[in-house]
Design a protein around this motif. Structure first.
Motif, PDB file in Angstrom:
ATOM      1  N   LEU A  39       0.883  -1.171  -0.113  1.00 36.03           N
ATOM      2  CA  LEU A  39      -0.124   0.058   0.103  1.00 36.03           C
ATOM      3  C   LEU A  39       0.930   1.257  -0.168  1.00 36.03           C
ATOM      4  O   LEU A  39       2.002   1.335   0.614  1.00 36.03           O
ATOM      5  CB  LEU A  39      -0.740  -0.048   1.348  1.00 36.03           C
ATOM      6  CG  LEU A  39      -1.791  -1.157   1.343  1.00 36.03           C
ATOM      7  CD1 LEU A  39      -2.840  -1.134   2.790  1.00 36.03           C
ATOM      8  CD2 LEU A  39      -2.498  -1.485   0.159  1.00 36.03           C
ATOM      9  N   TYR A  97      -5.525  -4.262  -6.642  1.00 38.24           N
ATOM     10  CA  TYR A  97      -6.083  -4.625  -5.192  1.00 38.24           C
ATOM     11  C   TYR A  97      -6.974  -5.995  -5.536  1.00 38.24           C
ATOM     12  O   TYR A  97      -8.141  -5.654  -5.817  1.00 38.24           O
ATOM     13  CB  TYR A  97      -6.968  -3.545  -4.495  1.00 38.24           C
ATOM     14  CG  TYR A  97      -6.376  -2.442  -3.827  1.00 38.24           C
ATOM     15  CD1 TYR A  97      -4.680  -2.281  -3.926  1.00 38.24           C
ATOM     16  CD2 TYR A  97      -6.860  -1.475  -3.079  1.00 38.24           C
ATOM     17  CE1 TYR A  97      -4.240  -1.236  -3.014  1.00 38.24           C
ATOM     18  CE2 TYR A  97      -6.197  -0.637  -2.468  1.00 38.24           C
ATOM     19  CZ  TYR A  97      -5.058  -0.398  -2.462  1.00 38.24           C
ATOM     20  OH  TYR A  97      -4.522   0.693  -1.989  1.00 38.24           O
ATOM     21  N   THR A 283       0.553  -5.478   8.890  1.00 41.59           N
ATOM     22  CA  THR A 283      -0.180  -6.089   7.472  1.00 41.59           C
ATOM     23  C   THR A 283      -1.619  -6.226   8.113  1.00 41.59           C
ATOM     24  O   THR A 283      -2.170  -6.226   9.156  1.00 41.59           O
ATOM     25  CB  THR A 283       0.422  -7.650   7.446  1.00 41.59           C
ATOM     26  OG1 THR A 283       0.023  -8.461   8.545  1.00 41.59           O
ATOM     27  CG2 THR A 283       1.885  -7.647   6.899  1.00 41.59           C
ATOM     28  N   PHE A 284      -2.449  -6.101   6.903  1.00 39.43           N
ATOM     29  CA  PHE A 284      -4.054  -6.275   7.133  1.00 39.43           C
ATOM     30  C   PHE A 284      -4.312  -7.323   6.075  1.00 39.43           C
ATOM     31  O   PHE A 284      -4.173  -7.492   5.151  1.00 39.43           O
ATOM     32  CB  PHE A 284      -4.630  -4.998   6.868  1.00 39.43           C
ATOM     33  CG  PHE A 284      -4.244  -3.725   7.784  1.00 39.43           C
ATOM     34  CD1 PHE A 284      -5.174  -3.427   8.632  1.00 39.43           C
ATOM     35  CD2 PHE A 284      -3.149  -3.138   7.341  1.00 39.43           C
ATOM     36  CE1 PHE A 284      -4.722  -2.232   9.670  1.00 39.43           C
ATOM     37  CE2 PHE A 284      -2.655  -2.087   8.482  1.00 39.43           C
ATOM     38  CZ  PHE A 284      -3.512  -1.549   9.164  1.00 39.43           C
ATOM     39  N   PHE A 286      -7.102  -8.918   3.566  1.00 35.27           N
ATOM     40  CA  PHE A 286      -7.836  -8.552   2.443  1.00 35.27           C
ATOM     41  C   PHE A 286      -9.026  -7.553   3.043  1.00 35.27           C
ATOM     42  O   PHE A 286      -9.391  -6.578   2.260  1.00 35.27           O
ATOM     43  CB  PHE A 286      -8.111  -9.494   1.541  1.00 35.27           C
ATOM     44  CG  PHE A 286      -8.285  -9.120   0.029  1.00 35.27           C
ATOM     45  CD1 PHE A 286      -7.362  -8.493  -0.983  1.00 35.27           C
ATOM     46  CD2 PHE A 286      -9.632  -9.133  -0.438  1.00 35.27           C
ATOM     47  CE1 PHE A 286      -7.486  -8.062  -2.237  1.00 35.27           C
ATOM     48  CE2 PHE A 286      -9.859  -8.856  -1.848  1.00 35.27           C
ATOM     49  CZ  PHE A 286      -9.056  -8.333  -2.553  1.00 35.27           C
ATOM     50  N   ARG A 288     -10.055  -6.197   5.319  1.00 30.71           N
ATOM     51  CA  ARG A 288      -9.838  -5.010   6.208  1.00 30.71           C
ATOM     52  C   ARG A 288      -8.966  -3.891   5.463  1.00 30.71           C
ATOM     53  O   ARG A 288      -8.397  -3.135   6.069  1.00 30.71           O
ATOM     54  CB  ARG A 288      -8.899  -5.243   7.478  1.00 30.71           C
ATOM     55  CG  ARG A 288      -9.608  -6.297   8.478  1.00 30.71           C
ATOM     56  CD  ARG A 288      -8.832  -6.380   9.683  1.00 30.71           C
ATOM     57  NE  ARG A 288      -8.471  -5.098  10.272  1.00 30.71           N
ATOM     58  CZ  ARG A 288      -7.387  -4.943  11.396  1.00 30.71           C
ATOM     59  NH1 ARG A 288      -6.564  -5.771  11.426  1.00 30.71           N
ATOM     60  NH2 ARG A 288      -7.203  -3.754  11.567  1.00 30.71           N
ATOM     61  N   ILE A 289      -9.530  -3.727   4.237  1.00 35.50           N
ATOM     62  CA  ILE A 289      -8.747  -2.772   3.483  1.00 35.50           C
ATOM     63  C   ILE A 289      -9.010  -1.421   3.992  1.00 35.50           C
ATOM     64  O   ILE A 289      -8.347  -0.433   3.958  1.00 35.50           O
ATOM     65  CB  ILE A 289      -9.356  -2.910   1.993  1.00 35.50           C
ATOM     66  CG1 ILE A 289      -8.597  -1.600   1.193  1.00 35.50           C
ATOM     67  CG2 ILE A 289     -10.801  -2.887   1.720  1.00 35.50           C
ATOM     68  CD1 ILE A 289      -6.890  -1.872   1.029  1.00 35.50           C
ATOM     69  N   ALA A 292      -6.831  -0.647   6.740  1.00 37.82           N
ATOM     70  CA  ALA A 292      -5.475  -0.273   5.964  1.00 37.82           C
ATOM     71  C   ALA A 292      -5.177   1.194   5.576  1.00 37.82           C
ATOM     72  O   ALA A 292      -4.336   1.950   5.728  1.00 37.82           O
ATOM     73  CB  ALA A 292      -5.069  -1.498   5.090  1.00 37.82           C
ATOM     74  N   LEU A 307      -1.212  -5.515   2.563  1.00 41.96           N
ATOM     75  CA  LEU A 307      -2.427  -6.136   2.494  1.00 41.96           C
ATOM     76  C   LEU A 307      -1.962  -7.709   2.179  1.00 41.96           C
ATOM     77  O   LEU A 307      -1.392  -7.952   1.163  1.00 41.96           O
ATOM     78  CB  LEU A 307      -3.357  -5.615   1.475  1.00 41.96           C
ATOM     79  CG  LEU A 307      -4.916  -5.803   1.680  1.00 41.96           C
ATOM     80  CD1 LEU A 307      -5.480  -5.100   2.617  1.00 41.96           C
ATOM     81  CD2 LEU A 307      -5.713  -5.184   0.460  1.00 41.96           C
TER      82      LEU A 307
END
Length: 309
Positions: A39, A97, A283-284, A286, A288-289, A292, A307
Motif C-alpha cells: 500500500l 487490489y 499487515t492487514f 484483504f 480489512r482494506i 489499512a 495487505l
C-alpha cells in the motif's frame, strides 16, 4: 476472484470487496495469483479524489504485488509456479487490489528467496522511486553527501540503504522517535525535524531526495553545494521552483516512478547481497482494506503497510 473497488470518491469506507471475473492475460503478460499487496500513500489520495490519475470511479487501486505465476501463455520470461513481484503498468491502472492480476512479464522480477511475499510486495514502488531518484537521476557516486527527507517512510528507508550501497554519506530527516530506526538502515546523520531546522544545520550536500512535499524542496535550496541536485518525488511539476533552482546554479529533477526491469533487477541483486531490507510496519487481511487505508491516512509510518490475500 475477489477484488477491491470503489464506486465513489471519499474516505476508506468507500473501498468494497466484491466478486469479479478473473482477468485474462494479453500477449507478453502473465497471470499472477497474488499473495500480498503493498500500500502506498498515493493510493489514499486517489481514493479521496485529491489526485485524478485514474479518472472518476469506479476503479481498482494498487500497483505493488507479490505472488505466484498461474498462467504464462505467451511469454518465455516466467513459468507457472514462479514467485514474482513488481509494479505493473504504473501510472495506468493495474487493478492490483485483487486476488489475481494480469501483468506484463517485463514489469515483474523473480522474488528474492530471502524476502517473504509480504516484504516483496512492499518493495517495488518505494524501491523503484529510490533507485530512479538516486541512481538514474541523481547519479549518486562514492563519497557524495546525500540528504534523504523522510528517512523513516517507505521510500526513505529504502533510499538510505541504496545511497549507502552507492558509497554515499547519508543524512536524513526524521522525528526523534525514529532515530534508531533510520540509523539501523545506515543513516550517518539524523536531523530531528521536530527540534531542528535542517536548513540551518545541513550544508554542502550533493543530492537531496525529497519524499515529503510541502515547502521541503524550496527550503532545501540552501543545503546544496554549487551544482548540487534536488530530486523530488512530490513536486516534479513545480515549474517556478525548477526555475529558482536553475537561477541559483543548481539542478532540479522531478521523478514520476515507472516500471523499470533493469532497476527492479538491481534491487533484487542488492537484496541478495544483503544490502537492502524492507520494513513492514503492519499487515492487514484483504477484508480489512478500509482499516489499512485509515492507517495510510494517519501517516507517520515506519516503512510500509501491506495487505495479505
Amino acid at each position: 476472484m475477489r477484488t477491491i473497488t470503489q464506486q465513489e470518491l471519499g474516505g476508506p469506507e468507500v473501498l468494497t470487496v466484491v466478486e469479479a471475473p478473473e482477468p485474462r492475460p494479453f500477449p507478453a503478460e502473465v497471470l499472477v495469483r497474488v499473495e500480498a499487496i503493498g500500500l502506498n500513500p498515493l493510493e489514499a489520495r486517489l481514493r479521496a479524489g485529491e489526485f485524478p490519475l485514474l479518472g472518476r470511479p469506479p476503479f481498482v487501486l494498487g500497483w505493488d504485488i507479490s505472488g505466484v505465476v498461474g498462467e504464462a501463455p505467451q511469454t518465455w520470461r516466467f513459468r507457472p509456479g514462479d514467485e514474482v513481484f513488481g509494479m505493473p503498468l504504473f501510472p495506468r491502472a493495474a487493478n492490483a487490489y485483487a486476488e489475481v492480476v494480469s501483468a506484463p512479464a517485463l514489469h515483474l522480477a523473480r522474488k528474492p528467496a530471502s524476502l517473504s511475499h509480504v516484504e516483496a510486495a512492499a518493495l517495488p514502488v518505494a524501491g523503484l522511486t529510490a533507485w530512479q531518484g538516486l541512481v538514474d537521476l541523481g547519479g549518486v557516486t562514492e563519497g557524495d553527501r546525500v540528504l534523504v527527507h523522510g528517512g523513516g517512510g517507505g521510500v526513505g528507508h529504502v533510499a538510505i540503504q541504496l545511497a549507502k550501497a552507492l558509497g554515499a554519506h547519508v543524512i536524513t530527516t526524521a522525528s526523534g522517535g525514529k532515530r534508531e530506526f533510520v540509523e539501523g538502515f545506515g543513516a550517518d546523520e539524523v536531523i530531528d525535524y521536530t527540534a531542528v531546522d535542517f536548513a540551518e544545520v545541513v550544508r554542502d550536500v550533493d543530492v537531496v531526495l525529497d519524499t515529503l512535499g510541502g515547502d521541503t524542496a524550496e527550503r532545501s535550496l540552501g543545503v546544496l553545494r554549487p551544482g548540487g541536485h534536488l530530486v523530488t518525488a512530490v513536486a516534479e511539476e513545480d515549474v517556478e521552483l525548477a526555475a529558482e533552482y536553475e537561477a541559483a546554479g543548481l539542478r532540479f529533477s522531478g521523478i514520476a516512478v515507472d516500471p523499470d526491469p533493469v532497476a527492479l533487477r538491481g534491487l533484487v541483486d542488492l537484496v541478495e547481497r544483503g544490502g537492502l531490507r524492507v520494513h513492514v510496519e503492519e499487515t492487514f487481511p484483504f477484508e480489512r482494506i478500509a482499516d489499512a487505508h485509515r492507517a495510510l491516512d494517519a501517516g507517520h509510518l515506519r516503512g510500509k503497510l501491506v495487505l495479505t490475500v
